[in-house]
Write a protein that holds these residues in place. Structure first.
Motif, PDB file in Angstrom:
ATOM      1  N   ALA A 134      -4.380  31.926 -45.081  1.00  0.00           N
ATOM      2  CA  ALA A 134      -5.819  31.922 -44.793  1.00  0.00           C
ATOM      3  C   ALA A 134      -6.241  30.569 -44.240  1.00  0.00           C
ATOM      4  CB  ALA A 134      -6.610  32.249 -46.056  1.00  0.00           C
ATOM      5  N   GLY A 135      -5.718  29.504 -44.838  1.00  0.00           N
ATOM      6  CA  GLY A 135      -6.029  28.167 -44.342  1.00  0.00           C
ATOM      7  C   GLY A 135      -5.529  27.947 -42.928  1.00  0.00           C
ATOM      8  N   MET A 136      -4.330  28.485 -42.627  1.00  0.00           N
ATOM      9  CA  MET A 136      -3.785  28.365 -41.279  1.00  0.00           C
ATOM     10  C   MET A 136      -4.673  29.081 -40.253  1.00  0.00           C
ATOM     11  SD  MET A 136      -1.049  26.533 -40.946  1.00  0.00           S
ATOM     12  CE  MET A 136      -0.341  27.187 -39.444  1.00  0.00           C
ATOM     13  N   TYR A 137      -5.166  30.267 -40.636  1.00  0.00           N
ATOM     14  CA  TYR A 137      -6.016  31.027 -39.713  1.00  0.00           C
ATOM     15  C   TYR A 137      -7.307  30.262 -39.416  1.00  0.00           C
ATOM     16  CZ  TYR A 137      -9.445  34.459 -38.169  1.00  0.00           C
ATOM     17  OH  TYR A 137     -10.442  35.103 -37.479  1.00  0.00           O
ATOM     18  N   TYR A 138      -7.946  29.751 -40.467  1.00  0.00           N
ATOM     19  CA  TYR A 138      -9.209  29.039 -40.254  1.00  0.00           C
ATOM     20  C   TYR A 138      -8.995  27.721 -39.526  1.00  0.00           C
ATOM     21  CZ  TYR A 138     -11.117  32.563 -43.330  1.00  0.00           C
ATOM     22  OH  TYR A 138     -11.493  33.763 -43.870  1.00  0.00           O
ATOM     23  N   TRP A 139      -7.857  27.075 -39.751  1.00  0.00           N
ATOM     24  CA  TRP A 139      -7.530  25.861 -38.999  1.00  0.00           C
ATOM     25  C   TRP A 139      -7.367  26.191 -37.522  1.00  0.00           C
ATOM     26  CZ3 TRP A 139      -3.195  24.680 -36.051  1.00  0.00           C
ATOM     27  CH2 TRP A 139      -3.087  23.352 -35.628  1.00  0.00           C
ATOM     28  N   LEU A 140      -6.668  27.293 -37.233  1.00  0.00           N
ATOM     29  CA  LEU A 140      -6.468  27.715 -35.845  1.00  0.00           C
ATOM     30  C   LEU A 140      -7.792  28.030 -35.169  1.00  0.00           C
ATOM     31  CD1 LEU A 140      -4.322  28.431 -33.668  1.00  0.00           C
ATOM     32  CD2 LEU A 140      -4.363  30.768 -34.555  1.00  0.00           C
ATOM     33  N   VAL A 141      -8.687  28.692 -35.893  1.00  0.00           N
ATOM     34  CA  VAL A 141     -10.003  29.018 -35.344  1.00  0.00           C
ATOM     35  C   VAL A 141     -10.778  27.744 -35.041  1.00  0.00           C
ATOM     36  CG1 VAL A 141     -12.253  30.037 -35.878  1.00  0.00           C
ATOM     37  CG2 VAL A 141     -10.163  31.295 -36.419  1.00  0.00           C
ATOM     38  N   ARG A 142     -10.736  26.780 -35.956  1.00  0.00           N
ATOM     39  CA  ARG A 142     -11.463  25.525 -35.729  1.00  0.00           C
ATOM     40  C   ARG A 142     -10.925  24.766 -34.520  1.00  0.00           C
ATOM     41  NH1 ARG A 142     -11.060  25.125 -41.241  1.00  0.00           N
ATOM     42  NH2 ARG A 142      -9.362  23.611 -41.102  1.00  0.00           N
ATOM     43  N   LYS A 143      -9.611  24.803 -34.320  1.00  0.00           N
ATOM     44  CA  LYS A 143      -9.001  24.027 -33.246  1.00  0.00           C
ATOM     45  C   LYS A 143      -9.127  24.697 -31.882  1.00  0.00           C
ATOM     46  CE  LYS A 143      -7.558  20.613 -35.760  1.00  0.00           C
ATOM     47  NZ  LYS A 143      -8.142  19.263 -35.582  1.00  0.00           N
ATOM     48  N   THR A 144      -9.169  26.016 -31.841  1.00  0.00           N
ATOM     49  CA  THR A 144      -9.109  26.705 -30.547  1.00  0.00           C
ATOM     50  C   THR A 144     -10.337  27.535 -30.205  1.00  0.00           C
ATOM     51  OG1 THR A 144      -8.004  28.651 -31.520  1.00  0.00           O
ATOM     52  CG2 THR A 144      -6.589  26.864 -30.739  1.00  0.00           C
ATOM     53  N   ILE A 145     -11.168  27.858 -31.206  1.00  0.00           N
ATOM     54  CA  ILE A 145     -12.283  28.768 -30.936  1.00  0.00           C
ATOM     55  C   ILE A 145     -13.631  28.155 -31.274  1.00  0.00           C
ATOM     56  CG2 ILE A 145     -13.285  31.013 -31.482  1.00  0.00           C
ATOM     57  CD1 ILE A 145     -10.478  32.016 -32.111  1.00  0.00           C
ATOM     58  N   ASN A 146     -13.823  27.833 -32.556  1.00  0.00           N
ATOM     59  CA  ASN A 146     -15.124  27.352 -33.018  1.00  0.00           C
ATOM     60  C   ASN A 146     -14.909  26.231 -34.021  1.00  0.00           C
ATOM     61  OD1 ASN A 146     -17.687  26.975 -34.177  1.00  0.00           O
ATOM     62  ND2 ASN A 146     -18.249  29.121 -33.904  1.00  0.00           N
ATOM     63  N   LYS A 147     -15.269  25.020 -33.630  1.00  0.00           N
ATOM     64  CA  LYS A 147     -15.046  23.862 -34.494  1.00  0.00           C
ATOM     65  C   LYS A 147     -15.916  23.887 -35.743  1.00  0.00           C
ATOM     66  CE  LYS A 147     -18.266  20.987 -31.799  1.00  0.00           C
ATOM     67  NZ  LYS A 147     -19.331  20.954 -32.803  1.00  0.00           N
TER      68      LYS A 147
END
Length: 309
Positions: A134-147
């Motif tokens: 779950a942390g990996m998914y939200y990290w990926l979202v922050r880095k590539t989609i929505n900070k």
């Protein structure tokens, strides 16, 4: 007087629905000026529909909605938002992992003038592997989609009627509803809560559904996959050019024969794999364009029941 709609997506939750209703009735329903509970049966194969209607017989503010088949949780929430009649609506999971008092906290923020209120997980009582992925998914979202995606993520939120109308207007399929909520803007607030571990029932949130969420999030809100493939193409072109120049130079100056069938095949196979991956990513985008062009609805409501006394 403000009416709050509580939208509950239901998928194989027959063992928790009555406990969920009893918990809300004991803790929050009597504190709300006016409310409705919208249960949405997302093609459950158990007796969830019967349990929902049993609850509706006890409470005239309960609305039972059944979809024609399983469309997914996000589609079920959209269906609930389309049915609800409140001045604002809050989403509520049926797995008893969020305290019902969280709804009151979200509602109070709405009364302060916020049109979108996100429920952020401050802590979660789940296994290390679940927390990690779950942390990996939200990290990926922050880095590539929505900070602005919170570190703990958010699956529950309250939407003002104006925000609900905008979400319905988007009418997107194969997308992340949470990211849509964050994308629309409006004056927003955050409420933090402790997510408990599941003690009743079995989770239907499978690996395949999690993987689809990752793909939908990336393809619907980011050009990052395309940009990565473009960078890989440029990198391999540069490396190939350097390799060719190096081989020719060594042949002319040293006389080394240009050999290496095995290494050549490895390079060809690796390059072919990159090409196939690129075509696969392009195919994902093209398939989503096809889905949108068909104009098929993200959900189909089969039946809506309300016990009007």
């Amino acid at each position: 007087m403000s009416k709050l709609s509580i939208v509950v997506p239901v998928y194989y939750n027959s063992d928790t629905l009555e406990m969920l209703y009893d918990d809300m009735k004991e803790k929050i329903l009597h504190k709300l000026p006016e409310y409705e509970i919208v249960f949405v049966d997302d093609g459950s194969g158990d007796n969830s529909w019967e349990v929902m209607n049993k609850i509706a017989e006890k409470d005239e503010n309960v609305v039972c909605t059944r979809l024609s088949r399983n469309f997914g949780e996000h589609a079920a929430i959209l269906a609930g938002l389309s049915v609800c009649t409140g001045d604002c609506a809050v989403t509520k999971q049926a797995d008893l992992q969020e305290d019902s008092t969280l709804i009151l906290e979200l509602f109070e923020k709405w009364k302060e003038g916020y049109k979108v209120v996100l429920a952020i997980r401050a802590e979660r009582d789940e296994g290390a592997m679940k927390k990690f992925f779950a942390g990996m998914y939200y990290w990926l979202v922050r880095k590539t989609i929505n900070k602005d995606m919170p570190q703990g993520g958010c699956d529950c939120y309250l939407l003002d009627r104006q925000a609900i109308e905008v979400i319905e207007m988007l009418d997107e399929k194969n997308s992340s509803l949470t990211l849509q909520v964050m994308w629309i803007g409006f004056k927003s607030a955050k409420v933090y809560f402790h997510r408990k571990d599941r003690t009743v029932g079995k989770s239907r949130w499978t690996f395949a559904k999690k993987f689809k969420l990752v793909m939908d999030s990336m393809m619907s809100f980011s050009y990052f996959p395309i940009r990565v493939m473009s960078m890989c193409g440029v990198l391999f072109a540069i490396l190939a050019f350097i390799g060719i120049i190096g081989a020719i130079y060594e042949k002319l100056t040293v006389g080394t024969p240009i050999m290496g069938y095995a290494s050549l095949m490895c390079v060809i196979l690796f390059a072919s794999g990159i090409i196939m991956l690129t075509l696969g990513i392009l195919g994902e985008y093209i398939w989503r364009v096809l889905e949108e062009s068909r104009k098929r609805p993200p959900f189909i409501i089969d039946e809506v029941r309300k016990n009007d006394k």
